[in-house]
Structure formats: C-alpha cells, structure tokens
Design a protein around this motif. Structure first.
Motif, PDB file in Angstrom:
ATOM      1  N   ASP A   6      71.913 -38.153 -67.493  1.00  0.00           N
ATOM      2  CA  ASP A   6      70.590 -37.629 -67.815  1.00  0.00           C
ATOM      3  C   ASP A   6      70.478 -36.207 -67.263  1.00  0.00           C
ATOM      4  OD1 ASP A   6      70.037 -37.843 -65.033  1.00  0.00           O
ATOM      5  OD2 ASP A   6      69.213 -39.862 -65.306  1.00  0.00           O
ATOM      6  N   LYS A   7      69.273 -35.651 -67.312  1.00  0.00           N
ATOM      7  CA  LYS A   7      69.100 -34.271 -66.858  1.00  0.00           C
ATOM      8  C   LYS A   7      69.338 -34.101 -65.358  1.00  0.00           C
ATOM      9  CE  LYS A   7      66.007 -32.520 -70.465  1.00  0.00           C
ATOM     10  NZ  LYS A   7      66.958 -31.491 -70.918  1.00  0.00           N
ATOM     11  N   THR A  33      74.186 -28.605 -69.096  1.00  0.00           N
ATOM     12  CA  THR A  33      74.664 -29.565 -68.108  1.00  0.00           C
ATOM     13  C   THR A  33      74.611 -28.944 -66.711  1.00  0.00           C
ATOM     14  OG1 THR A  33      76.172 -30.449 -69.774  1.00  0.00           O
ATOM     15  CG2 THR A  33      76.580 -31.080 -67.505  1.00  0.00           C
ATOM     16  N   LYS A  34      74.183 -29.732 -65.750  1.00  0.00           N
ATOM     17  CA  LYS A  34      74.035 -29.248 -64.378  1.00  0.00           C
ATOM     18  C   LYS A  34      75.378 -29.389 -63.662  1.00  0.00           C
ATOM     19  CE  LYS A  34      70.085 -30.030 -62.551  1.00  0.00           C
ATOM     20  NZ  LYS A  34      68.911 -30.706 -61.914  1.00  0.00           N
ATOM     21  N   VAL A 132      70.312 -33.139 -73.761  1.00  0.00           N
ATOM     22  CA  VAL A 132      70.188 -33.523 -72.355  1.00  0.00           C
ATOM     23  C   VAL A 132      71.360 -32.993 -71.544  1.00  0.00           C
ATOM     24  CG1 VAL A 132      70.046 -35.456 -70.729  1.00  0.00           C
ATOM     25  CG2 VAL A 132      68.874 -35.594 -72.945  1.00  0.00           C
ATOM     26  N   ALA A 133      72.567 -33.448 -71.868  1.00  0.00           N
ATOM     27  CA  ALA A 133      73.749 -33.024 -71.120  1.00  0.00           C
ATOM     28  C   ALA A 133      74.999 -33.346 -71.911  1.00  0.00           C
ATOM     29  CB  ALA A 133      73.800 -33.711 -69.754  1.00  0.00           C
TER      30      ALA A 133
END
Length: 293
Positions: A6-7, A33-34, A132-133
C-alpha cells in the motif's frame, strides 16, 4: 484495496547499485513507490539515487523502517540475499532474478518455513497496485485502479491482460507475478486466498502455463473455498512440444498433469471460466462480473 502493498510500504533494494537495480528503482520511485534505501555489501555509508546504502538488510531495516525489499542480485548470490531478508524479518520480499539454482531455492523455502516473510518469486515481474505502488519491473501506462486481481506466471501475458481489463473499464486491484521458475515463494493458491479476502477485489484473473501443478492446487482451493467472486483463467502452452522448455525455466510439460489440457480441466471442474484465447480475457471477465451484479 491492494493486497501485499500500500502507500505506506517502505522499500529497500538489494543490489541497488547495479544497472538493473538503478534502472528499475528509478522507475519505481517515479511511479510513487516509497523507496527508502538500498543494500550493497561493501558500499555501506554511501548514497545512490539520493538514497542511503547499507551493508546489510538488518541495518537498512533498522535505519529506514523498511517493510519490503526487492532483489536484483545475480542467480548465484540470489538465495543468500533472500535468506538475509528473511532472517531480517522483512515482511514482503520480491525477487526479480531468474534461474536461481533449484537447490538454492530449496534452502530459501526452508528459511521461509515459520518466518514472517512473504516471498514473491524468484523470476517474478513483481507486484503492482495501480496508482498506489509498483514493486517490480513491469511496464506501466495501461493499468488502472479497479476491482480485478491478477495472479500470473507470465510477465508478458500480464501486461496484455492488464491492458484488456483496463479497456473493459474494470481496472485492477493488484497484479502479482508469482514467478516462472519451478520453485518459488508465494503460490497462485496463496494469492487467491488474499484476493478472496480483499473486499475491493471483485474478480480474479489467473494466468497459467504448462509445467508443474500450481494451477491444479489453485483449482483444489477454489473448490474448497467456493468463492462468490468470479474467476477467469488463461492457460497457455496447449500446442507446446512435449519435453521442451518454452522460455520460462518452469514451463516444461512432460505430459499428464503438467499439460495445459489437464490444468484447464481441473479449473473448469472447480467452476472457473476459461478464456477462449489470450485476446479475450478482459471480455470474459467483464461478462462474468456482469452476471454477478
């Protein structure tokens, strides 16, 4: 709601300083994407792509709070990288590396037993939650947020089916490439269980191929679970020559249960709708969902 990521997913990359890691991590960050760091033994304390680099996965986890890793490590070293991530208790690990030696993957499977890690791959294109990613190497542009989950053994066919599902106005909740190698982590059955539990996934597309028995295991689970969500399957390789590898390391049909016909029969008996051709998967899913509403 996406499955697996998820985020808030915080990603590190094992093998970030190589060409593949650099290229695909750049694209992942551009997608949103983080990504919070990378791992490359001997290069700890440096930075790459404006991200901190660590010598070990455990150090990266402790410093960044990472809860996912993507692995771009050559086949001979890939198992060690996966086991390091498992021992560091990274919840989600995606391995892109193809043709990891099978004996090495047996060691990885042993390390997974009783662990906190979900392993996707090896030989996986990754996991994508549209908008989202992106944790993988898949092409983007045709994906759309929506209600269809996709679980696949084939990267190229996943891209084709994503485009069809988007064109049908349905979109995707998550796409998961379980991997084309014979021995891998997360199975089709595992993905189906996650999709069935996800309230925002309305239907599932299963993309299989010759070799192994994973599709039959998925069919058995479907018979037991009796899901209300429609499932559409595409099984390729019906005309493949026997006893010859067809691209993927795991796509080898010796006949019998590993053949496409046996997989199709098992899925049909479980109530799965079989797409008549690769070009009709999106339409078949649209029709199936229309009948459930």
């Amino acid at each position: 709601m996406a499955i697996l990521l998820d985020k808030n997913t915080r990603v590190i990359c094992q093998g970030i300083t190589g060409w593949a890691g650099t290229h695909h991590v750049t694209q992942m960050m551009e997608y949103g994407t983080k990504v919070v760091g990378g791992v490359r033994p001997g290069k700890g304390g440096r930075s790459h792509l404006n991200l901190p680099v660590f010598d070990t996965v455990s150090a990266a986890r402790d410093e960044t709070g990472a809860n996912a890793s993507i692995i771009f490590v050559p086949p001979a070293s890939a198992a060690a990288a996966m086991i390091e991530a498992i021992e560091a208790e990274i919840p989600l690990v995606v391995t892109v590396t193809e043709r990891v030696p099978q004996l090495d993957m047996i060691r990885v499977r042993e390390a997974l037993a009783g662990s906190r890690t979900r392993l996707v791959g090896a030989n996986s294109q990754g996991v994508l939650a549209p908008g989202v990613a992106k944790l993988g190497v898949m092409a983007t542009g045709s994906e759309r947020p929506g209600g269809v989950g996709i679980v696949s053994r084939s990267a190229s066919l996943t891209s084709e089916v994503v485009a069809q599902v988007s064109d049908a106005g349905l979109g995707q909740s998550t796409t998961v490439g379980v991997g084309g190698d014979p021995i891998h982590g997360l199975s089709m059955r595992d993905c189906l269980e996650l999709f069935f539990a996800d309230p925002e996934t309305e239907g599932v597309v299963l993309i299989g191929e010759i070799g192994g028995f994973e599709e039959q295991e998925a069919a058995e689970f479907i018979r037991e679970a009796k899901p209300s969500k429609p499932i559409v399957a595409l099984i390729v390789g019906a005309h493949a020559p026997a006893e010859r590898r067809m691209g993927h390391a795991g796509a080898l049909a010796i006949g019998g249960a590993a053949a496409a016909s046996a997989k199709i029969a098992a899925l049909e008996q479980a109530g799965v709708r079989i797409a008549p051709s690769a070009g009709l998967v999106g339409r078949t899913m649209a029709d199936a969902l229309a009948k459930t509403h």
